[in-house]
Design a protein around this motif. Structure first.
Motif: not given
Ligand code: UN1
Length: 502
Positions: A262-268, A302-307, A387-395, A405-408
């Motif tokens: 049983q493993t509990e691993m990473g998250g984003k 670790s990620r935020l999506v805001v309209v 803030e990220l305009a698009g995809d990125d390793p930080l995402w 990391a934030v995306r709109r």
């Protein structure tokens, strides 16, 4: 901004003298004869929290042999008696909440309040596991044949290897070890090498509570020893919390051995803030999710999506809070965020942020640069919002630090799709009172834990905990769900030989 990394730990309440740590093997505390280890404080890395000598292979062999030996007796001990030991260990923990909470904060770096809260939580987990003795222990099915009953009984698995991470040095071990022991297994435990002191504290509580010898062994060792424990021929099952890369290696090793794991691993984990959200509430919760425990939770936001319509207003609230956050000595009661676990972790996270900042479409809204004051000597990082305009390793990549990391998104549909756009699937949060959006989120976001109007982190002891996709493997943890991993079932077809009824 306040900084207090220069003050002495003794002033924060923890006695400053370094402890000497030992291993628990076959019911005895032993010093070990491997290399010397030095457990340091991430706040002041030159300061020693504890020292000792690492365990070696012969300690591992003896621990596993003792666990095998103790298993039949422990398994045959009534569940209520095992539960009473867990309850007494909870009493011991409760009696040391302040001291151990401060030690936790000293050793790991989360704030004093969080350290104390975590120690309390460990006691609660033990009490929940003790109470399992009063719940049903199996199922009964009707039989198609007259005079027969079909029972499904649960029995312990045997010797469990537990490998635990640094970020919850007592709560995560408690939620693995307590159910393992409660259901009648014996345990050999290797905690993260950065937090051996709190591991020793939990083992001390269980020993003081009367745990019979050999039922739990604790070995302080490096990753190598952890690997050897997982593959040891005397081990029946493996429970692990830690990084996805180590987790996948363990899964592969256990697969070769046909050994339950049983493993509990990473998250984003993403928080989604929709147009109708209460923005003050959302800002408070997102901020707590991102920066409590210095972002070092696998459930952290670790990620935020805001309209788009509420993006500027929300981001202004977040950056304002970040600028006011008091970062420093976690034992100072005024501190709101402490260091990450080590200078190495700090530098790795900082590097990832600096590299991202140099890419087009990446805008560091706050933080993102190392401190240039007294805090440079500790493992401190500022709360960082990018803030990220698009995809990125930080995402995509888990940093395990105070970086959000934030995306709109244009609308709800795009926001939910972005939240689900991850290889991980531990937790998510959605801020809205719109029932249609909530129902869509439940269907659309593939996670093990979904919060509506609360932060992504948190885990109650009586409910299932665990993730989807690359975040977890095997049965869930905590609550009744823990029974699935820590027991095996036997289906019993039960009837008498059919002689005359007495
Ligand atoms: C929590 O969110 O309070 O390693 C617990 C971790 C998780 C535990 C999170 N397994 O961060």
């Amino acid at each position: 901004m306040r900084h207090s990394a220069g003050s002495s730990v003794a002033a924060g309440g923890v006695p400053g003298a370094a402890r000497t740590l030992r291993h628990l093997v076959a019911g005895r505390w032993r010093p070990g004869d491997g290399d010397e280890f030095v457990d340091t404080s991430p706040t002041r890395p030159h300061e020693t929290v504890a020292t000792g000598r690492l365990a070696r292979e012969h300690d591992l062999d003896e621990a596993v042999a003792a666990a095998r030996d103790a298993f039949p007796r422990w398994a045959a001990t009534p569940h209520h008696v095992r539960g009473r030991i867990l309850d007494r260990a909870a009493d011991v923990i409760d009696a040391h909440v302040e001291q151990w909470g401060e030690e936790l904060s000293w050793e790991e770096g989360k704030t004093r309040a969080e350290g104390i809260g975590e120690v309390r939580r460990a006691a609660e987990i033990l009490r929940y596991c003790a109470s399992e003795a009063s719940r049903p222990v199996g199922e009964v099915f009707a039989s198609p044949r007259p005079g027969e009953q079909i029972q499904v009984i649960h029995r312990p698995v045997g010797v469990v290897a537990a490998v635990t991470p640094f970020n919850f040095p007592i709560a995560i071990p408690a939620w693995k070890i307590a159910p393992a022991l409660g259901y009648g297994n014996t345990v050999v435990w290797k905690p993260a090498s950065t937090v051996p002191l709190l591991a020793v504290r939990l083992a001390e509580a269980l020993v003081e509570a009367g745990l019979p010898e050999g039922v739990l062994s604790l070995l302080i060792g490096d990753g190598d020893l952890g690997g050897r424990l997982v593959e040891h021929p005397g081990v029946d099952a493996v429970t692990f919390t830690g990084s996805t890369s180590v987790g996948r290696d363990l899964i592969a090793a256990c697969g070769r051995l046909a050994r339950p794991v049983q493993t509990e691993m990473g998250g984003k984990n993403a928080a989604v803030v929709l147009a109708d959200a209460d923005l003050d509430l959302a800002a408070t919760e997102v901020f707590a999710g991102a920066f409590r425990s210095t972002g070092q939770k696998c459930t952290a936001t670790s990620r935020l999506v805001v309209v788009e319509p509420v993006a500027d207003a929300l981001l202004a609230r977040l950056t304002e809070r970040a600028a006011a956050l008091r970062v420093g000595d976690p034992l100072d009661p005024d501190t709101e965020m402490g260091p990450v676990i080590s200078l190495r972790a700090r530098d790795g996270i900082q590097r990832a942020v600096s590299e991202a900042a140099a890419r087009p479409g990446v805008d560091v809204l706050t933080g993102g640069r190392p401190y240039d004051d007294v805090r440079t000597t500790g493992a401190f990082l500022p709360p960082t919002v990018v803030e990220l305009a698009g995809d990125d390793p930080l995402w995509r990549e888990e940093l395990f630090g105070p970086v959000l990391a934030v995306r709109r998104a244009r609308d709800t549909a795009e926001a939910l799709a972005l939240a689900d756009d991850s290889d991980f699937g531990l937790s998510a949060a959605v801020f809205t009172d719109d029932l249609r959006a909530v129902t869509a989120a439940v269907q659309r976001i593939d996670v093990g834990i979904l919060h509506i109007n609360s932060e992504t982190a948190g885990a109650d002891p009586h409910v299932p905990f665990g993730g989807a996709k690359q975040s977890a493997y095997g049965p869930k943890e905590q609550g009744r769900a823990a029974r699935e991993f820590f027991t095996r079932t036997t289906t019993v077809y039960l009837r008498s030989s059919g002689g005359p009824t007495p």
